[in-house]
Write a protein that holds these residues in place. Structure first.
Motif, short mmCIF file in Angstrom:
data_model
loop_
_atom_site.label_atom_id
_atom_site.label_comp_id
_atom_site.label_asym_id
_atom_site.label_seq_id
_atom_site.Cartn_x
_atom_site.Cartn_y
_atom_site.Cartn_z
N UNK A 153 35.52 54.76 28.34
CA UNK A 153 34.59 54.20 27.36
C UNK A 153 34.26 52.76 27.69
N UNK A 154 35.27 52.03 28.15
CA UNK A 154 35.09 50.62 28.48
C UNK A 154 34.04 50.44 29.58
N UNK A 155 34.14 51.22 30.62
CA UNK A 155 33.20 51.10 31.73
C UNK A 155 31.80 51.58 31.35
N UNK A 213 30.00 43.27 29.82
CA UNK A 213 30.63 42.04 30.30
C UNK A 213 31.85 42.37 31.16
N UNK A 214 31.76 42.05 32.45
CA UNK A 214 32.84 42.38 33.39
C UNK A 214 34.16 41.72 33.01
N UNK A 215 34.08 40.49 32.44
CA UNK A 215 35.31 39.80 32.04
C UNK A 215 36.01 40.56 30.91
N UNK A 216 35.23 41.07 29.97
CA UNK A 216 35.82 41.83 28.86
C UNK A 216 36.46 43.12 29.37
N UNK A 217 35.84 43.72 30.36
CA UNK A 217 36.40 44.94 30.97
C UNK A 217 37.79 44.64 31.54
N UNK A 218 37.89 43.54 32.28
CA UNK A 218 39.16 43.17 32.90
C UNK A 218 40.23 42.87 31.84
N UNK A 219 39.83 42.12 30.81
CA UNK A 219 40.77 41.74 29.75
C UNK A 219 41.31 42.97 29.01
N UNK A 220 40.38 43.81 28.56
CA UNK A 220 40.80 44.97 27.77
C UNK A 220 41.58 45.97 28.61
N UNK A 221 41.18 46.14 29.85
CA UNK A 221 41.93 47.06 30.73
C UNK A 221 43.37 46.58 30.89
#
Length: 216
Positions: free
Chosen positions: A173-175, A180-188
């Motif tokens: 779902x995140x991808x 926002x790529x930064x949010x993807x990294x943080x949440x992952x």
């Protein structure tokens, strides 16, 4: 109260001291699981920070208890079950607490809004798992209610499987939805740490299962 508990333990049979310490650790695990649930349910950053401070305090309490278990292990020849199992169980319970605290820290460090379906569901599962761990550990003293222990072990295994599924769905779902790529990294990163908590719960139940197979 802490001093009184230490005083009481002086008069316990030495092999019983381990049960008391493990029960305190189990209470600590359950408390931290509940606090993490409160953290992800709190929308205000500063109030979350106060809850995370409570988690930090509890994590230090747990470190002290774990150290006391290892100290008792070093000074006592008589133990209620294998020394190796005592070491493994103490370490695995300590790992649960460490990763719960790490997950909470990352939420505020990254300034991520925890009102996220994946984070919320993971916190639910962690709270459930921590309570099941407490139930199983508290039955080790007598090993009379084997059903309570085995039910808890089965539930933790189910929780770990659910956490794997939630992790996979949350990443997908995140991808798909987060631009926002930064949010993807943080949440992952947060998902990964929370999923590790459930792995550590399962590690603890594996040790408990080993103990009851040998001694029940």
């Amino acid at each position: 109260m802490k001093g009184f508990n230490a005083f009481v333990q002086l008069f316990l049979p030495k092999d019983k001291v381990f049960y008391s310490l493990f029960e305190e650790v189990a209470d600590s695990v359950a408390k931290m699981g509940s606090l993490l649930k409160e953290v992800v349910g709190e929308p205000d950053f500063d109030k979350r920070a106060a809850l995370i401070s409570q988690l930090e305090t509890q994590e230090h309490v747990n470190d002290d208890l774990t150290h006391r278990i290892f100290t008792e292990l070093g000074r006592n020849f008589i133990t209620p079950f294998d020394r190796e199992d005592i070491h493994y169980l103490a370490s695995s319970l300590d790992d649960i607490c460490d990763y719960i605290y790490a997950a909470a820290k990352k939420i505020n460090f990254y300034k991520v809004n925890p009102n996220d379906p994946g984070i919320q569901k993971m916190a639910d599962l962690i709270e459930q798992g921590s309570r099941q761990i407490r139930s199983a550990v508290k039955e080790l003293r007598n090993m009379r209610d084997m059903r309570t222990i085995t039910d808890a072990l089965v539930r933790v295994n189910s929780i770990e499987n659910q956490a794997d599924d939630i992790f996979d769905m949350s990443i997908e779902r995140l991808f798909e939805t987060e631009p926002d790529a930064k949010e993807v990294i943080k949440k992952r990163d947060i998902y990964q740490v929370m999923e590790i908590v459930t792995d550590k719960c399962e590690d603890a139940t594996n040790v408990i299962e080993s103990i009851i197979i040998k001694y029940a």
